[in-house]
Write a protein that holds these residues in place. Sequence first.
Motif, PDB file in Angstrom:
ATOM      1  N   ILE A 151       0.834  -1.205   0.000  1.00  0.00           N
ATOM      2  CA  ILE A 151       0.000   0.000   0.000  1.00  0.00           C
ATOM      3  C   ILE A 151       0.869   1.255   0.000  1.00  0.00           C
ATOM      4  N   GLY A 152       2.035   1.170   0.640  1.00  0.00           N
ATOM      5  CA  GLY A 152       2.915   2.329   0.717  1.00  0.00           C
ATOM      6  C   GLY A 152       2.870   3.030   2.058  1.00  0.00           C
ATOM      7  N   LEU A 153       2.498   2.299   3.111  1.00  0.00           N
ATOM      8  CA  LEU A 153       2.469   2.852   4.467  1.00  0.00           C
ATOM      9  C   LEU A 153       3.806   2.574   5.147  1.00  0.00           C
ATOM     10  N   GLU A 154       4.116   3.355   6.181  1.00  0.00           N
ATOM     11  CA  GLU A 154       5.407   3.217   6.859  1.00  0.00           C
ATOM     12  C   GLU A 154       5.517   1.917   7.656  1.00  0.00           C
ATOM     13  N   GLY A 155       4.401   1.448   8.183  1.00  0.00           N
ATOM     14  CA  GLY A 155       4.436   0.230   8.987  1.00  0.00           C
ATOM     15  C   GLY A 155       4.831   0.473  10.427  1.00  0.00           C
ATOM     16  N   ASN A 156       4.828   1.738  10.866  1.00  0.00           N
ATOM     17  CA  ASN A 156       5.240   2.057  12.232  1.00  0.00           C
ATOM     18  C   ASN A 156       4.063   2.428  13.135  1.00  0.00           C
ATOM     19  N   GLU A 157       2.849   2.142  12.692  1.00  0.00           N
ATOM     20  CA  GLU A 157       1.657   2.433  13.486  1.00  0.00           C
ATOM     21  C   GLU A 157       0.944   1.126  13.836  1.00  0.00           C
ATOM     22  N   LEU A 158       0.103   1.193  14.849  1.00  0.00           N
ATOM     23  CA  LEU A 158      -0.697   0.028  15.222  1.00  0.00           C
ATOM     24  C   LEU A 158      -1.736  -0.257  14.139  1.00  0.00           C
ATOM     25  N   ALA A 159      -2.129  -1.497  14.059  1.00  0.00           N
ATOM     26  CA  ALA A 159      -3.113  -1.901  13.054  1.00  0.00           C
ATOM     27  C   ALA A 159      -3.919  -3.075  13.599  1.00  0.00           C
ATOM     28  N   SER A 160      -5.052  -3.327  12.965  1.00  0.00           N
ATOM     29  CA  SER A 160      -5.859  -4.486  13.352  1.00  0.00           C
ATOM     30  C   SER A 160      -6.667  -4.966  12.155  1.00  0.00           C
ATOM     31  N   PHE A 161      -7.044  -6.239  12.214  1.00  0.00           N
ATOM     32  CA  PHE A 161      -7.963  -6.833  11.251  1.00  0.00           C
ATOM     33  C   PHE A 161      -9.268  -7.120  11.982  1.00  0.00           C
ATOM     34  N   SER A 162     -10.364  -7.026  11.250  1.00  0.00           N
ATOM     35  CA  SER A 162     -11.652  -7.492  11.772  1.00  0.00           C
ATOM     36  C   SER A 162     -12.265  -8.417  10.735  1.00  0.00           C
ATOM     37  N   LEU A 163     -12.518  -9.655  11.130  1.00  0.00           N
ATOM     38  CA  LEU A 163     -13.234 -10.571  10.249  1.00  0.00           C
ATOM     39  C   LEU A 163     -14.706 -10.176  10.275  1.00  0.00           C
ATOM     40  N   CYS A 164     -15.315 -10.058   9.081  1.00  0.00           N
ATOM     41  CA  CYS A 164     -16.673  -9.537   8.984  1.00  0.00           C
ATOM     42  C   CYS A 164     -17.586 -10.526   8.268  1.00  0.00           C
ATOM     43  N   HIS A 186     -14.892 -11.426   4.144  1.00  0.00           N
ATOM     44  CA  HIS A 186     -14.689  -9.982   4.166  1.00  0.00           C
ATOM     45  C   HIS A 186     -13.866  -9.637   5.403  1.00  0.00           C
ATOM     46  N   ILE A 187     -12.866  -8.765   5.200  1.00  0.00           N
ATOM     47  CA  ILE A 187     -11.974  -8.374   6.299  1.00  0.00           C
ATOM     48  C   ILE A 187     -11.753  -6.869   6.242  1.00  0.00           C
ATOM     49  N   LEU A 188     -11.822  -6.219   7.382  1.00  0.00           N
ATOM     50  CA  LEU A 188     -11.435  -4.816   7.488  1.00  0.00           C
ATOM     51  C   LEU A 188     -10.012  -4.742   8.015  1.00  0.00           C
ATOM     52  N   TYR A 189      -9.173  -3.931   7.379  1.00  0.00           N
ATOM     53  CA  TYR A 189      -7.808  -3.683   7.846  1.00  0.00           C
ATOM     54  C   TYR A 189      -7.734  -2.224   8.252  1.00  0.00           C
ATOM     55  N   GLU A 190      -7.578  -1.983   9.557  1.00  0.00           N
ATOM     56  CA  GLU A 190      -7.525  -0.618  10.082  1.00  0.00           C
ATOM     57  C   GLU A 190      -6.093  -0.303  10.498  1.00  0.00           C
ATOM     58  N   TYR A 191      -5.570   0.770   9.927  1.00  0.00           N
ATOM     59  CA  TYR A 191      -4.179   1.149  10.154  1.00  0.00           C
ATOM     60  C   TYR A 191      -4.121   2.547  10.744  1.00  0.00           C
ATOM     61  N   ASP A 192      -3.314   2.734  11.792  1.00  0.00           N
ATOM     62  CA  ASP A 192      -3.086   4.023  12.460  1.00  0.00           C
ATOM     63  C   ASP A 192      -4.368   4.508  13.136  1.00  0.00           C
ATOM     64  N   PHE A 193      -4.514   4.177  14.404  1.00  0.00           N
ATOM     65  CA  PHE A 193      -5.745   4.479  15.119  1.00  0.00           C
ATOM     66  C   PHE A 193      -5.935   5.972  15.397  1.00  0.00           C
ATOM     67  N   LEU A 194      -4.847   6.767  15.393  1.00  0.00           N
ATOM     68  CA  LEU A 194      -4.981   8.208  15.607  1.00  0.00           C
ATOM     69  C   LEU A 194      -5.461   8.912  14.346  1.00  0.00           C
ATOM     70  N   ASN A 195      -5.025   8.443  13.202  1.00  0.00           N
ATOM     71  CA  ASN A 195      -5.476   8.960  11.900  1.00  0.00           C
ATOM     72  C   ASN A 195      -5.909   7.756  11.058  1.00  0.00           C
ATOM     73  N   PRO A 196      -7.073   7.204  11.368  1.00  0.00           N
ATOM     74  CA  PRO A 196      -7.456   5.894  10.819  1.00  0.00           C
ATOM     75  C   PRO A 196      -7.549   5.859   9.298  1.00  0.00           C
TER      76      PRO A 196
END
Length: 198
Positions: A39-52, A110-120
């Motif tokens: 995707i081109g993200l830094e990879g230095n933030e928290l992230a999570s998956f949600s199975l939907c 279906h899966i949600l990938y949420e990256y960077d909880f401060l700037n989601p």
Amino acid sequence: MFYYKFRVYFDEVEDFVRDIEILSNDNFESLHQILYQSIGLEGNELASFSLCDSKWNKQNEITLIDMKDDEVADTPEYDEEDGYATKTHLPKFIMKDSILNKMISDPHQHILYEYDFLNPKVFYIELMKVAKADDGINYPRCTHKEQELPKSIKNGHLPDPDELLEDLNNDDLFDDFEDGYNEEDQLDLGSIDEFGSY
């Protein structure tokens, strides 16, 4: 050995697509790594998956680290009349301990990938196919890529300072302002008393 092919979408960028192939016995931490790299993200933030489910309702959450925010049983009891119960009492798992084929049972998962909880940044992922893995291929990998994330989104939705300066130096901006200004619209300040009536 089998692999999963996932397609990734991002609503904030038109026609944004990533196709990811990953072995079915790999874990969600590997999926997280190939996602932020492709995707081109830094990879230095928290992230999570949600199975939907098929309507993108969250069923459980898979976090990068153990958040220890609340202890949730493996099979929590939900109040069927409470529409928000599943959002606050989701079963939680850790990425490195969560194997894809142990967690995924829906052929169109279906899966949600949420990256960077401060700037989601929320990415929508759909399982496209399951196929036999080729011994000559290194998994995980990105096999298709369309569009890039703008710098403003990568940096947390903040405007790029260079773009702001360019806008401020743009004479057309002030021309538009002058075109919309009419001397007849000017208010006669001498007719206003201290109480605001005129």
